[in-house]
Each structure stands twice: as C-alpha cells, then as structure tokens.
Design a protein around this motif. Structure first.
Motif, PDB file in Angstrom:
ATOM      1  N   GLN A 168      -2.306  11.671 -13.439  1.00 40.41           N
ATOM      2  CA  GLN A 168      -1.275  10.620 -13.528  1.00 40.41           C
ATOM      3  C   GLN A 168      -1.061   9.868 -12.217  1.00 40.41           C
ATOM      4  O   GLN A 168      -0.419   8.820 -12.198  1.00 40.41           O
ATOM      5  CB  GLN A 168       0.093  11.200 -13.946  1.00 40.41           C
ATOM      6  N   GLU A 171      -2.087   6.020 -12.096  1.00 40.84           N
ATOM      7  CA  GLU A 171      -1.186   5.090 -12.778  1.00 40.84           C
ATOM      8  C   GLU A 171       0.097   4.872 -11.988  1.00 40.84           C
ATOM      9  O   GLU A 171       0.548   3.744 -11.834  1.00 40.84           O
ATOM     10  CB  GLU A 171      -0.794   5.700 -14.116  1.00 40.84           C
ATOM     11  N   ARG A 174      -0.714   2.695  -8.940  1.00 39.78           N
ATOM     12  CA  ARG A 174      -0.958   1.285  -9.289  1.00 39.78           C
ATOM     13  C   ARG A 174       0.341   0.607  -9.660  1.00 39.78           C
ATOM     14  O   ARG A 174       0.581  -0.536  -9.274  1.00 39.78           O
ATOM     15  CB  ARG A 174      -1.961   1.192 -10.440  1.00 39.78           C
ATOM     16  N   THR A 184      -6.169   5.704  -6.336  1.00 39.82           N
ATOM     17  CA  THR A 184      -6.354   4.761  -7.450  1.00 39.82           C
ATOM     18  C   THR A 184      -7.766   4.779  -8.035  1.00 39.82           C
ATOM     19  O   THR A 184      -7.949   4.406  -9.185  1.00 39.82           O
ATOM     20  CB  THR A 184      -6.018   3.305  -7.035  1.00 39.82           C
TER      21      THR A 184
END
Ligand code: ADP
Ligand code: MG
Length: 343
Positions: A168, A171, A174, A184
C-alpha cells in the motif's frame, strides 16, 4: 509547534534556531551523501570543526511519512536523554538539536559532528571480519543497556514496525504527491514479483501485512529493548579507538532485539564477511557474553523477527535476477515459513 517543542520532562534543550546551537549564524553547504530518505543534509565548519546538519521534515522525507513520524523520533530520543544512555562503545555523533521555522511547519535539525572519515565506505566491499564482530558486540551492548525498557516517549511502536513497507505504500505516497522511486516504483514492482517467486511465503506475509496482530502478540511474549532500527552499512562506522558510529535514528523503538540483527543480515547481505546464520549466532554469543540468558526465547524470537523482516523487505529480496538473488530469496522464504510455525 507546541507539541513538538520543549516539555518539562526534557533532559536536553532543543534550540529555537541552529544559530543558538553554535552561538552565531552559520552557513552550510549541501552535503551530497547517499541517504535514502530524502532528508536535506548540510555541512558547516565552525572554528575549524566540521559538522553535519540533518533537516527533518515529513514534507521532504518519504520515510518519515511512511512510518508516521509526526514527532521527529531522532529529536525525541535526544530531548529525553535516551541518546545519553547509550553505552560508550556507541557514538551517535549528535551534539545539538534545533527547530527551523518553515511555512509548512517546523523542521527539526540534528546537529552532528562530521564523522565522515570513519564511516564504512559505500560499495559492495565486505566489511572486515573484526569490524563486523565489533559492530555486533556493540549492538548487543546497546541492547543490554536498555534491556526490558518501556517506551514512555513515543517511538516507533511494535505494531507499526513491520508493516510500513507493504504494497500500500506506493498508493499512499503517490496520493501525497511523492515521487521517490523507492516507494513509488521499486516497492510495488518488488511485491508483485514476490507473489510470483515466493508464493508459499506470500500467503503468510501478505496476511500479516494486513493484520500484524498475531506476529506482534507472539513477539511481545519475548524480551524487548531499545533498537536503533536501521543498522545498515551506510549508517555505520568505526572510530580509530574502536567505538561504533551509529547514525540515522529515524526508526528507533522498543522491540525484540533480534529484529535489529535480522535487519542487519537482510540489508548488509553483500557486505557480510560471515554467513547469515553465523552472524545471528555471533550476536547471540555477544548477548550471552554480556550477561543475557538466551536459552528460553532465542529460537522463537529469531524466527519471528526474520519473518517480520521479510514483511519489510520481501519486495527487495524478489527484485534480483541472478542465482545468488534466487538463493537469498529462498533462504528468507524458508525462514519466514519457520517463523509462521511460531505464531
Ligand atoms: N554526522 C555525520 N557525519 C558525516 N556524514 C554523515 C553524518 N550524518 C550523515 N552523514 C552522511 O549522510 C548520509 C545520510 O544520512 P542519514 O542520517 O543516514 O540519512 P538518511 O535517512 O537519508 O539515510 C549517511 O549515510 C552519511 O553518509
Ligand atoms: Mg541513512
């Protein structure tokens, strides 16, 4: 700034500016170093002494964001005098701390002696055996000095320690506008390959990344101490008098001591002058030498900590393409499965 600035329980003062630490205005030059967090570093020379400043702010530093470091853990350790309690075989190099005002909230500044000349050089060269054994001995002495301590100052919690490098992360980074390639790009690509290349361990690893409670509860049953949390070559050095230099206190917390040596064998793989097993045993011997009886808990804590370390670095262990990388991943997969038997 009130929650971050001084409190009556502080043992050490955090200055209101870097100028206050030095007693005059100073101007630093950017330090190009191989740090991974994104933190801004500077070198300043004052009275012919060279110092390194590390600026801590979550907006610059994906590691602080990923690990939820809202209170600037290195400053927390300093303020509360925990760095002062380290055994004298460890040099943290910190001589002061300060705040620096910024529009997006204060940055913490760590003021350190420049110990660059005594750091382990970059690259894949093996650490000499004598130095490696000294590092491990000093690691054990540090752990023994804090054996059984409780976290009263807000360090990284055990329930958070193993889960922040999961799939996770990309996400979340980002969404915050982060662009560092580690969180990333490499992390998500690595976890995809982990699923393909280590399917037996992937089940247990992904399930614990979702909910680490069984791992945390099992480890909580075994001895705890203060760990530094990032005992890798880039953060280490040795003074000519034999003391160990230990920089980069971003991930300290009360945790099982085996989590520290497990991280050491994981991240220093190419640089170890001994096998991973022998390194783990050298650490165990060092604990025994310094008065800790390891018989009742060693195997369980060690296997659980290796499993926890794979929760952090499964992505990294899956990224290599040669036979050596495959053997490395297979070793970790086997250990993780043994660790899962301890849950
Ligand atoms: N006190 C210091 N003296 C000399 N070099 C330092 C000092 N502190 C940090 N460095 C250099 O800067 C690098 C990055 O600092 P570090 O605190 O490890 O940040 P990061 O969290 O980005 O890894 C270190 O690996 C080391 O090369
Ligand atoms: Mg570092």
């Amino acid at each position: 700034m009130s929650t971050l600035s001084g409190a009556s329980s502080d043992v050490r003062h955090v200055a209101t500016s870097v100028a206050e630490v030095f007693g005059r205005e100073v101007r630093g030059e950017p330090l190009s170093a191989d740090g991974k967090s994104g933190a801004h570093m500077e070198r300043v020379v004052v009275d012919r002494q060279s110092y390194v400043l590390k600026y801590l702010h979550p907006a610059d530093d994906w590691l602080m964001r990923a690990t939820g470091d809202d209170h600037y853990r290195p400053l927390t350790l300093w303020r509360h005098g925990w760095m002062d309690r380290l055994p004298d075989c460890i040099d943290h190099a910190v001589v002061g701390a300060a705040w620096r005002e910024r529009p997006d909230g204060p940055a913490g500044v760590l003021v350190m002696r420049d110990v660059g000349a005594s750091l382990i050089p970059d690259g894949d060269v093996r650490i000499p055996l004598g130095q490696h054994l000294d590092l491990i001995d000093h690691m054990a002495r540090m752990h023994v000095a804090f054996w059984g301590c409780r976290d009263t100052i807000g360090l990284l919690e055990l329930s958070e320690r193993f889960v922040w490098f999961g799939p996770q992360l990309a996400e979340r980074e980002r969404a915050r506008g982060g662009t560092d390639p580690v969180p990333t790009r490499f992390v998500p690509a690595g976890w995809e390959r982990f699923l393909e290349r280590a399917p037996r361990a992937a089940d247990v690893v992904f399930s614990l990344l979702d909910d680490p409670t069984p791992l945390v509860a099992a480890l909580d049953d075994t001895p705890q101490t203060l760990i530094h949390g990032d005992w890798k070559a880039a953060n280490l050095g040795s003074h000519p008098d034999g003391r160990t230099i230990l920089l980069d206190w971003d991930l300290p917390g009360v945790a099982p001591p085996c989590a520290e040596i497990a991280w050491y064998v994981c991240l220093n793989r190419a640089r170890l002058p001994q096998s991973k097993e022998d390194t783990l045993l050298a650490y165990r011997d060092a604990l025994e030498r310094h008065g800790v009886d390891t018989r009742s808990w060693w195997e369980r804590q060690c296997l659980l900590s290796l499993l926890g370390t794979l929760l952090l670095f499964g992505w990294e262990k899956a990224l290599g393409d040669d036979a050596e990388a495959a053997a490395e991943l297979a070793w970790w997969e086997a250990k993780a499965l043994e660790g899962a038997d301890q849950l």
